[in-house]
Scaffold this motif. Sequence first.
Motif, PDB file in Angstrom:
ATOM      1  N   VAL A 171       0.732  -1.198  -0.336  1.00  0.00           N
ATOM      2  CA  VAL A 171      -0.114   0.186  -0.196  1.00  0.00           C
ATOM      3  C   VAL A 171       0.927   1.650  -0.080  1.00  0.00           C
ATOM      4  O   VAL A 171       1.159   2.553  -0.122  1.00  0.00           O
ATOM      5  CB  VAL A 171      -1.185   0.149   0.949  1.00  0.00           C
ATOM      6  CG1 VAL A 171      -1.627   0.802   0.746  1.00  0.00           C
ATOM      7  CG2 VAL A 171      -1.413  -1.453   1.451  1.00  0.00           C
ATOM      8  N   ALA A 172       1.460   1.187   0.745  1.00  0.00           N
ATOM      9  CA  ALA A 172       2.858   2.149   0.648  1.00  0.00           C
ATOM     10  C   ALA A 172       3.710   2.175   0.021  1.00  0.00           C
ATOM     11  O   ALA A 172       3.324   4.046  -1.054  1.00  0.00           O
ATOM     12  CB  ALA A 172       4.065   1.531   1.623  1.00  0.00           C
ATOM     13  N   ALA A 225       1.318   4.238  -2.927  1.00  0.00           N
ATOM     14  CA  ALA A 225       1.017   5.192  -2.242  1.00  0.00           C
ATOM     15  C   ALA A 225       1.406   6.568  -2.801  1.00  0.00           C
ATOM     16  O   ALA A 225       1.605   7.307  -3.411  1.00  0.00           O
ATOM     17  CB  ALA A 225       0.191   5.588  -0.950  1.00  0.00           C
ATOM     18  N   LEU A 226       2.818   5.927  -2.763  1.00  0.00           N
ATOM     19  CA  LEU A 226       4.034   6.918  -2.314  1.00  0.00           C
ATOM     20  C   LEU A 226       3.675   7.021  -4.340  1.00  0.00           C
ATOM     21  O   LEU A 226       5.522   8.254  -4.825  1.00  0.00           O
ATOM     22  CB  LEU A 226       4.951   6.051  -1.998  1.00  0.00           C
ATOM     23  CG  LEU A 226       5.329   5.855  -0.674  1.00  0.00           C
ATOM     24  CD1 LEU A 226       6.751   5.473  -0.188  1.00  0.00           C
ATOM     25  CD2 LEU A 226       5.133   7.530  -0.786  1.00  0.00           C
ATOM     26  N   VAL A 250       1.912   7.690  -6.069  1.00  0.00           N
ATOM     27  CA  VAL A 250       0.696   8.639  -6.871  1.00  0.00           C
ATOM     28  C   VAL A 250       1.380   9.934  -6.855  1.00  0.00           C
ATOM     29  O   VAL A 250       0.961  10.705  -8.109  1.00  0.00           O
ATOM     30  CB  VAL A 250      -0.355   8.457  -6.009  1.00  0.00           C
ATOM     31  CG1 VAL A 250      -1.327   9.195  -6.599  1.00  0.00           C
ATOM     32  CG2 VAL A 250      -0.895   6.876  -6.124  1.00  0.00           C
ATOM     33  N   PHE A 269      -2.337  10.097 -10.750  1.00  0.00           N
ATOM     34  CA  PHE A 269      -3.914   9.377 -10.758  1.00  0.00           C
ATOM     35  C   PHE A 269      -3.629   8.832 -11.856  1.00  0.00           C
ATOM     36  O   PHE A 269      -3.502   8.630 -12.918  1.00  0.00           O
ATOM     37  CB  PHE A 269      -5.140  10.248 -10.140  1.00  0.00           C
ATOM     38  CG  PHE A 269      -5.493  10.715  -8.718  1.00  0.00           C
ATOM     39  CD1 PHE A 269      -5.812   9.926  -7.857  1.00  0.00           C
ATOM     40  CD2 PHE A 269      -4.734  11.807  -8.768  1.00  0.00           C
ATOM     41  CE1 PHE A 269      -5.767   9.943  -6.594  1.00  0.00           C
ATOM     42  CE2 PHE A 269      -4.939  12.143  -7.246  1.00  0.00           C
ATOM     43  CZ  PHE A 269      -5.241  11.463  -6.125  1.00  0.00           C
ATOM     44  N   ALA A 286      -4.020  -8.094  -4.974  1.00  0.00           N
ATOM     45  CA  ALA A 286      -4.617  -7.356  -3.941  1.00  0.00           C
ATOM     46  C   ALA A 286      -4.315  -6.282  -4.218  1.00  0.00           C
ATOM     47  O   ALA A 286      -5.047  -5.372  -3.515  1.00  0.00           O
ATOM     48  CB  ALA A 286      -3.813  -8.464  -2.899  1.00  0.00           C
ATOM     49  N   ALA A 330      -6.432  -4.060  -6.188  1.00  0.00           N
ATOM     50  CA  ALA A 330      -7.882  -4.059  -5.697  1.00  0.00           C
ATOM     51  C   ALA A 330      -8.270  -2.081  -5.233  1.00  0.00           C
ATOM     52  O   ALA A 330      -8.959  -1.817  -4.829  1.00  0.00           O
ATOM     53  CB  ALA A 330      -8.070  -4.743  -5.130  1.00  0.00           C
ATOM     54  N   ILE A 331      -6.969  -2.135  -4.378  1.00  0.00           N
ATOM     55  CA  ILE A 331      -6.226  -1.053  -3.756  1.00  0.00           C
ATOM     56  C   ILE A 331      -6.910   0.156  -4.731  1.00  0.00           C
ATOM     57  O   ILE A 331      -6.304   1.451  -4.305  1.00  0.00           O
ATOM     58  CB  ILE A 331      -5.837  -1.227  -2.305  1.00  0.00           C
ATOM     59  CG1 ILE A 331      -5.929  -2.206  -1.916  1.00  0.00           C
ATOM     60  CG2 ILE A 331      -5.296   0.402  -1.741  1.00  0.00           C
ATOM     61  CD1 ILE A 331      -4.588  -3.238  -1.247  1.00  0.00           C
ATOM     62  N   THR A 337      -8.660   3.565  -5.380  1.00  0.00           N
ATOM     63  CA  THR A 337      -8.594   4.505  -4.767  1.00  0.00           C
ATOM     64  C   THR A 337      -7.993   5.312  -5.294  1.00  0.00           C
ATOM     65  O   THR A 337      -7.929   6.677  -4.937  1.00  0.00           O
ATOM     66  CB  THR A 337      -8.317   4.273  -3.241  1.00  0.00           C
ATOM     67  OG1 THR A 337      -6.485   3.839  -3.312  1.00  0.00           O
ATOM     68  CG2 THR A 337      -9.137   3.381  -2.445  1.00  0.00           C
ATOM     69  N   VAL A 338      -6.948   5.184  -6.593  1.00  0.00           N
ATOM     70  CA  VAL A 338      -6.311   5.679  -6.821  1.00  0.00           C
ATOM     71  C   VAL A 338      -6.772   6.092  -8.185  1.00  0.00           C
ATOM     72  O   VAL A 338      -6.151   6.861  -9.020  1.00  0.00           O
ATOM     73  CB  VAL A 338      -5.238   5.765  -6.500  1.00  0.00           C
ATOM     74  CG1 VAL A 338      -3.937   5.924  -5.542  1.00  0.00           C
ATOM     75  CG2 VAL A 338      -4.107   4.714  -7.538  1.00  0.00           C
ATOM     76  N   GLY A 365     -11.873  -3.763  -7.435  1.00  0.00           N
ATOM     77  CA  GLY A 365     -12.141  -2.791  -6.186  1.00  0.00           C
ATOM     78  C   GLY A 365     -13.074  -1.867  -5.969  1.00  0.00           C
ATOM     79  O   GLY A 365     -12.991  -0.949  -5.515  1.00  0.00           O
ATOM     80  N   ILE A 393     -15.815  -2.548  -4.181  1.00  0.00           N
ATOM     81  CA  ILE A 393     -15.799  -2.612  -2.749  1.00  0.00           C
ATOM     82  C   ILE A 393     -15.358  -0.492  -1.811  1.00  0.00           C
ATOM     83  O   ILE A 393     -16.492  -0.075  -1.269  1.00  0.00           O
ATOM     84  CB  ILE A 393     -15.161  -2.977  -2.513  1.00  0.00           C
ATOM     85  CG1 ILE A 393     -14.266  -4.750  -2.936  1.00  0.00           C
ATOM     86  CG2 ILE A 393     -13.827  -3.154  -1.392  1.00  0.00           C
ATOM     87  CD1 ILE A 393     -13.407  -4.971  -2.579  1.00  0.00           C
ATOM     88  N   ILE A 394     -14.936  -0.279  -3.102  1.00  0.00           N
ATOM     89  CA  ILE A 394     -14.997   0.832  -2.331  1.00  0.00           C
ATOM     90  C   ILE A 394     -16.041   1.851  -2.240  1.00  0.00           C
ATOM     91  O   ILE A 394     -16.242   2.524  -1.364  1.00  0.00           O
ATOM     92  CB  ILE A 394     -13.826   1.967  -2.960  1.00  0.00           C
ATOM     93  CG1 ILE A 394     -12.573   1.520  -3.161  1.00  0.00           C
ATOM     94  CG2 ILE A 394     -13.406   3.320  -2.521  1.00  0.00           C
ATOM     95  CD1 ILE A 394     -11.624   1.024  -2.014  1.00  0.00           C
ATOM     96  N   ILE A 415     -17.996   0.789   0.278  1.00  0.00           N
ATOM     97  CA  ILE A 415     -18.231   1.197   1.445  1.00  0.00           C
ATOM     98  C   ILE A 415     -17.901   3.170   1.741  1.00  0.00           C
ATOM     99  O   ILE A 415     -18.910   3.196   3.000  1.00  0.00           O
ATOM    100  CB  ILE A 415     -16.262   1.046   1.916  1.00  0.00           C
ATOM    101  CG1 ILE A 415     -15.578  -0.416   2.083  1.00  0.00           C
ATOM    102  CG2 ILE A 415     -15.978   2.162   2.780  1.00  0.00           C
ATOM    103  CD1 ILE A 415     -14.382  -0.673   1.870  1.00  0.00           C
TER     104      ILE A 415
END
Lengths: 258, 387
Positions: free
Chosen positions: A118-119, A122-123, A125, A130, A202, A205-206, A209-210, A216, A219-220, A223
């Motif tokens: 995940v990190a 995130a880094l 981006v 995006f 996996a 899927a996260i 969010t970006v 994913g 799911i997002i 939520i």
Amino acid sequence: MNHTASTATRSSPCANGSAARRWLAPLAWLLLLTYACWGMPWLEPLFRLVEPDSRDVIYARADFFLLLGRHMLVVGVAALLAIGIGVAAAIAVTRPAGRDFLPMVSQLASMGQTFPPVAVLALAVPVLGFGTLPVIVALLLYGLLPIVRNTLAGLEGIDGGVAEAARGMGMTGGQRLLRVELPLAAPIILAGIRTSVTINIATAAIGSTVGASNLGDPIISGIVNGNIAYVLQGALLIGLLALSVDSLFARLQPASPQ
Amino acid sequence: MREGAGSNSVLVSLMLVLLVSWLGLDAVSVAANRIVPGEGIGLGGVAGWPGILLSVAPMLGVLWLAWRPSPGRLRVALLLVMAMLAALPVWLVVAAALTVDPALPQSRLSIGPAVWLALFMLLLSRIELRGRIRVPRWQGALLDLLPLLSLGLCLLTALEPLALRQEYLAREPAFIAAIGEHLLLVSVAVLVSLSLGVGLAMAMRRWPSAQRFGFTLLNFLQTIPSLALFGLLLAPLAWLSNRFEWIDALGVSGIGWAPALLALVAYSLLPMVRNTYVALEEVDPGVIDAARGMGMSRAQIFRQVRLPLGLPVLLEGIRITTVQAIGLTAVAALIGAGGLGRFIFQGLGQAAMDLVLLGALPILIMALLADALLGALTERLRPGGLR
């Protein structure tokens, strides 16, 4: 999300048995995945149970097949690139000309496994913006590590006597690599690819969010909107995809001792 | 490694990449406030020719030293590399003073790709150099402390315009709380899975028929992507808390810490059980035989032989689990479990990249620290000469 599956082996439920039976598990999962993508609307009464008050209980912003296709595309492109670059890099640093780089590359590959996916995502981006591209790059970078590490382990683990015998038979460096070293290292390399792809399914899927649209998304969106039915649909499909791919790898991988 | 006194090609290539990226990429970016996108400024734009010459000189120095290496020269190169690492925060202070208009208190400075890449290349150079030359432990520690001290000092005294620092100051209590939540979730998950894992591994040893099934099930769990597992746990937990009041009273619900903890434990079980199993199983039978021959009872053998011999493998399991849990807890922020992941996803939602960094960097540092500390502990407990 398994950081060690590369070296330790997984006991696969289809390790022995006839050829047809060994294809059974991957085929069953794939069929289930296809059926789930196609038949999700028919499960509406079921999802109505968990989400009785919502207007829509079936995620309809995009076709499930489209989301699945995008998910597989992102993971597939990243995996192909990672395999190409990773195996090539590991081969390069185990040849005499590149041996100077071996300590650094192997330390980097084992240290990089500590980085949470995940990190890394995130880094990527802030640097790449995006969308789908940063996700592919993040998956590629992260997916490289297990492949490099396992290819190195496979190539370095070959018995010195075997390499000596190949040399004694008059094989050139290239022949030794293609006919002796790579085939011997193949199971370990394959285990690395399996770890890499499992993590990437996996992480992709996260990635929704970006801004990368894939499985994913439900799911997002579920939520965010408080719709558990959406969440369940996305989770179900991602889980089935991961299991299909993993059982496919289990089929390809020869059973090795625990 | 090659014969003769050839150049250290690793260090040479690292320095070349460093030089090119340092000169070619943006050093910092400056924005008038949080909303507008920053404007990238290259090295020349920040400090002009003096800056270029001053910053490139040590890089060329290392390049020259690596061209004709000897232990003495590599020692100097290491010193230079560590000095450059220590100079990076100072460089940010200089850049802040030169580019940020003090009349605009809202303006903020973001770290540019050149600085990040320089950090990466210098860290790689450190790894390479430390692998090539022997440095006494205290000297090495002292050298490593240098950049950290410099960073701390710069953060405390200057660097007000640094966007990362502003994001931190804007949510200092939330940040500290998030670190606490993160650590709490990780440690509870690791402790629960440790006790469960040891129990399961012992059960598998006693009933071998359960072993295959157990490992298959744990492998299966480990294959399910984290986001999906969090999602799948949402529904049953929400249902349970709606149905039974006492579960709701415990604070368990579909979102929050409960599904996060369950998923974390589920993921942690496989490495834990596998390593415990290996730790208990793979003690050399000869050693056990010898212990039995000395008249030790089963309990004594377990306490005095199996446990000390298996402890490093068990600790390895704890290390893998902890590092993995630190990363997974970040994802758990999506289902409202709190922790540092919240900043990542908040930042992604607001397109505030420095907020993303505020979440991602501590997670990265935590993972590296946990890995290093538990790794060192494992090394320390490893019985000499037995493995």
